[in-house]
Design an enzyme around this catalytic site. Sequence first.
Site, PDB file in Angstrom:
ATOM      1  N   LYS A 110       1.652  -1.581   1.112  1.00  0.00           N
ATOM      2  CA  LYS A 110       0.520  -0.831   1.694  1.00  0.00           C
ATOM      3  C   LYS A 110      -0.817  -1.351   1.155  1.00  0.00           C
ATOM      4  O   LYS A 110      -1.737  -1.617   1.917  1.00  0.00           O
ATOM      5  CB  LYS A 110       0.632   0.670   1.367  1.00  0.00           C
ATOM      6  CG  LYS A 110       1.866   1.345   1.893  1.00  0.00           C
ATOM      7  CD  LYS A 110       1.901   2.826   1.551  1.00  0.00           C
ATOM      8  CE  LYS A 110       1.934   3.126   0.054  1.00  0.00           C
ATOM      9  NZ  LYS A 110       3.174   2.676  -0.636  1.00  0.00           N
ATOM     10  N   ARG A 132       0.819  11.905   1.831  1.00  0.00           N
ATOM     11  CA  ARG A 132       2.162  11.662   1.318  1.00  0.00           C
ATOM     12  C   ARG A 132       3.074  12.866   1.529  1.00  0.00           C
ATOM     13  O   ARG A 132       4.242  12.818   1.160  1.00  0.00           O
ATOM     14  CB  ARG A 132       2.079  11.380  -0.186  1.00  0.00           C
ATOM     15  CG  ARG A 132       2.170   9.908  -0.554  1.00  0.00           C
ATOM     16  CD  ARG A 132       2.049   9.808  -2.060  1.00  0.00           C
ATOM     17  NE  ARG A 132       2.618   8.608  -2.596  1.00  0.00           N
ATOM     18  CZ  ARG A 132       1.914   7.535  -2.925  1.00  0.00           C
ATOM     19  NH1 ARG A 132       0.619   7.490  -2.729  1.00  0.00           N
ATOM     20  NH2 ARG A 132       2.523   6.495  -3.457  1.00  0.00           N
ATOM     21  N   ARG A 154       5.638  -6.725  -9.723  1.00  0.00           N
ATOM     22  CA  ARG A 154       4.230  -6.383  -9.460  1.00  0.00           C
ATOM     23  C   ARG A 154       3.449  -6.378 -10.771  1.00  0.00           C
ATOM     24  O   ARG A 154       3.919  -5.888 -11.781  1.00  0.00           O
ATOM     25  CB  ARG A 154       4.124  -4.992  -8.803  1.00  0.00           C
ATOM     26  CG  ARG A 154       2.692  -4.488  -8.754  1.00  0.00           C
ATOM     27  CD  ARG A 154       2.429  -3.510  -7.651  1.00  0.00           C
ATOM     28  NE  ARG A 154       3.028  -2.197  -7.850  1.00  0.00           N
ATOM     29  CZ  ARG A 154       2.874  -1.178  -6.998  1.00  0.00           C
ATOM     30  NH1 ARG A 154       2.167  -1.327  -5.903  1.00  0.00           N
ATOM     31  NH2 ARG A 154       3.452  -0.028  -7.246  1.00  0.00           N
ATOM     32  N   ARG A 180       2.717  -1.847 -14.407  1.00  0.00           N
ATOM     33  CA  ARG A 180       2.363  -0.422 -14.453  1.00  0.00           C
ATOM     34  C   ARG A 180       3.517   0.387 -15.035  1.00  0.00           C
ATOM     35  O   ARG A 180       4.668   0.125 -14.736  1.00  0.00           O
ATOM     36  CB  ARG A 180       2.082   0.081 -13.026  1.00  0.00           C
ATOM     37  CG  ARG A 180       0.619   0.101 -12.658  1.00  0.00           C
ATOM     38  CD  ARG A 180       0.384   0.278 -11.185  1.00  0.00           C
ATOM     39  NE  ARG A 180       1.070   1.419 -10.584  1.00  0.00           N
ATOM     40  CZ  ARG A 180       1.006   1.698  -9.275  1.00  0.00           C
ATOM     41  NH1 ARG A 180       0.305   0.940  -8.456  1.00  0.00           N
ATOM     42  NH2 ARG A 180       1.652   2.740  -8.790  1.00  0.00           N
ATOM     43  N   ARG A 201      10.563   7.553  -7.803  1.00  0.00           N
ATOM     44  CA  ARG A 201       9.521   7.525  -6.771  1.00  0.00           C
ATOM     45  C   ARG A 201      10.119   7.299  -5.390  1.00  0.00           C
ATOM     46  O   ARG A 201       9.626   7.842  -4.401  1.00  0.00           O
ATOM     47  CB  ARG A 201       8.483   6.438  -7.102  1.00  0.00           C
ATOM     48  CG  ARG A 201       7.634   6.816  -8.306  1.00  0.00           C
ATOM     49  CD  ARG A 201       6.917   5.638  -8.893  1.00  0.00           C
ATOM     50  NE  ARG A 201       5.921   5.095  -7.986  1.00  0.00           N
ATOM     51  CZ  ARG A 201       5.433   3.870  -8.085  1.00  0.00           C
ATOM     52  NH1 ARG A 201       5.847   3.063  -9.022  1.00  0.00           N
ATOM     53  NH2 ARG A 201       4.523   3.467  -7.238  1.00  0.00           N
TER      54      ARG A 201
HETATM   55  P1  ADP Z   1       2.258   2.854  -4.691  1.00  0.00           P
HETATM   56  O1  ADP Z   1       1.153   1.849  -4.454  1.00  0.00           O
HETATM   57  O2  ADP Z   1       3.347   2.273  -5.479  1.00  0.00           O
HETATM   58  O3  ADP Z   1       2.724   3.517  -3.439  1.00  0.00           O
HETATM   59  P2  ADP Z   1       0.162   4.592  -5.581  1.00  0.00           P
HETATM   60  O4  ADP Z   1      -0.723   3.734  -6.379  1.00  0.00           O
HETATM   61  O5  ADP Z   1      -0.223   4.856  -4.172  1.00  0.00           O
HETATM   62  O6  ADP Z   1       1.628   3.968  -5.626  1.00  0.00           O
HETATM   63  O7  ADP Z   1       0.386   5.985  -6.287  1.00  0.00           O
HETATM   64  C1  ADP Z   1       0.752   6.061  -7.651  1.00  0.00           C
HETATM   65  C2  ADP Z   1       1.016   7.501  -7.999  1.00  0.00           C
HETATM   66  O8  ADP Z   1      -0.180   8.283  -7.803  1.00  0.00           O
HETATM   67  C3  ADP Z   1       2.073   8.209  -7.159  1.00  0.00           C
HETATM   68  O9  ADP Z   1       3.386   7.963  -7.636  1.00  0.00           O
HETATM   69  C4  ADP Z   1       1.649   9.673  -7.317  1.00  0.00           C
HETATM   70  O10 ADP Z   1       2.019  10.190  -8.569  1.00  0.00           O
HETATM   71  C5  ADP Z   1       0.127   9.572  -7.296  1.00  0.00           C
HETATM   72  N1  ADP Z   1      -0.416   9.713  -5.929  1.00  0.00           N
HETATM   73  C6  ADP Z   1      -1.112   8.778  -5.239  1.00  0.00           C
HETATM   74  N2  ADP Z   1      -1.455   9.247  -4.027  1.00  0.00           N
HETATM   75  C7  ADP Z   1      -0.952  10.509  -3.936  1.00  0.00           C
HETATM   76  C8  ADP Z   1      -0.953  11.522  -2.934  1.00  0.00           C
HETATM   77  N3  ADP Z   1      -1.521  11.309  -1.731  1.00  0.00           N
HETATM   78  N4  ADP Z   1      -0.334  12.688  -3.209  1.00  0.00           N
HETATM   79  C9  ADP Z   1       0.241  12.904  -4.393  1.00  0.00           C
HETATM   80  N5  ADP Z   1       0.303  12.008  -5.378  1.00  0.00           N
HETATM   81  C10 ADP Z   1      -0.292  10.807  -5.162  1.00  0.00           C
HETATM   82  P1  ADP Z   2       2.270  -0.532  -2.231  1.00  0.00           P
HETATM   83  O1  ADP Z   2       0.775  -0.404  -2.181  1.00  0.00           O
HETATM   84  O2  ADP Z   2       2.931  -0.144  -0.947  1.00  0.00           O
HETATM   85  O3  ADP Z   2       2.869   0.137  -3.399  1.00  0.00           O
HETATM   86  P2  ADP Z   2       1.742  -3.326  -2.930  1.00  0.00           P
HETATM   87  O4  ADP Z   2       0.835  -3.817  -1.852  1.00  0.00           O
HETATM   88  O5  ADP Z   2       1.158  -3.058  -4.256  1.00  0.00           O
HETATM   89  O6  ADP Z   2       2.606  -2.078  -2.386  1.00  0.00           O
HETATM   90  O7  ADP Z   2       2.927  -4.396  -3.089  1.00  0.00           O
HETATM   91  C1  ADP Z   2       3.962  -4.205  -4.050  1.00  0.00           C
HETATM   92  C2  ADP Z   2       4.295  -5.562  -4.725  1.00  0.00           C
HETATM   93  O8  ADP Z   2       4.916  -6.428  -3.781  1.00  0.00           O
HETATM   94  C3  ADP Z   2       3.048  -6.319  -5.200  1.00  0.00           C
HETATM   95  O9  ADP Z   2       3.394  -7.019  -6.368  1.00  0.00           O
HETATM   96  C4  ADP Z   2       2.725  -7.269  -4.062  1.00  0.00           C
HETATM   97  O10 ADP Z   2       2.057  -8.438  -4.520  1.00  0.00           O
HETATM   98  C5  ADP Z   2       4.117  -7.587  -3.503  1.00  0.00           C
HETATM   99  N1  ADP Z   2       4.161  -7.741  -2.050  1.00  0.00           N
HETATM  100  C6  ADP Z   2       3.408  -7.100  -1.100  1.00  0.00           C
HETATM  101  N2  ADP Z   2       3.760  -7.495   0.153  1.00  0.00           N
HETATM  102  C7  ADP Z   2       4.772  -8.383  -0.003  1.00  0.00           C
HETATM  103  C8  ADP Z   2       5.570  -9.169   0.934  1.00  0.00           C
HETATM  104  N3  ADP Z   2       5.417  -9.081   2.260  1.00  0.00           N
HETATM  105  N4  ADP Z   2       6.518  -9.979   0.406  1.00  0.00           N
HETATM  106  C9  ADP Z   2       6.697 -10.058  -0.956  1.00  0.00           C
HETATM  107  N5  ADP Z   2       5.978  -9.359  -1.865  1.00  0.00           N
HETATM  108  C10 ADP Z   2       5.032  -8.545  -1.411  1.00  0.00           C
END
Ligand code: ADP
Ligand code: ADP
Length: 215
Positions: A13, A88, A127, A160, A171
Amino acid sequence: MRLIMLGAPGAGKGTQAKILADTYKIPHISTGDIFRANIKGGTELGKKAKSYMDAGALVPDELVCELVADRIAQEDCRDGYILDGFPRTIPQAEALDQAAEALGQKLDYAVDIDVPDESIINRMSGRRACVGCGATYHIKFNAPKKADICDTCGAELILREDDKPETVQKRLSVYHEQTQPLIDYYTKKQMLVSVDGTQSMSDVTTAILNALKED
Ligand code: ADP
Ligand code: ADP
Ligand code: ZN
């Protein structure tokens, strides 16, 4: 363009949201980034959010909804925005609908980046996040030029705390229980666009841009 990015943790994302925000010249709003900045800054919100995040749980809706409603009301969001990591839960989606309606904004699409759980676990262990600017890398798929150093700001890259395998499992189950129902929610509103997130990063971008263009 007003977009919502959906998908499991690690689906890509943030990676795609950043590219789309550059393409459309609109703000990228990541609630995860906002919480991490608050934790780093030692704010009241950061203190409240930290324990939930470390445990791989969601921060309660009431701490998130108002924050986003305020953010999308700001001047730079007038021509659009990309929401990454929000909503979410169904109550968050309903709160967003209300906030957008009150502002006279129409949400265009919810983009679901589909990646199976098996691939997520592998992806997350690779990551790396920048402690300085929050940029995201992957040790295999998007490596920084110099190991463990951010290309953009030169700060250190870390794994992280919530990307460790035990927390990722938690998660993922939270995602399936609380966030996946949003796919149905946005399908019913005819807003859903779904792309295969197991492709390369650039192929995912192309798939999203094509899907948004077609309409
Ligand atoms: P990822 O990129 O792996 O999806 P995020 O960086 O978006 O993770 O979120 C990290 C953490 O922050 C989540 O696991 C949750 O604890 C919190 N968080 C982020 N956005 C939301 C939301 N919209 N509602 C509730 N918790 C959230
Ligand atoms: P999210 O925001 O959904 O948690 P991220 O954009 O942070 O996801 O991506 C999660 C991890 O996977 C990061 O280390 C990123 O560089 C890697 N990644 C993202 N898209 C791809 C893809 N299409 N193929 C392989 N690795 C990816
Ligand atoms: Zn950086």
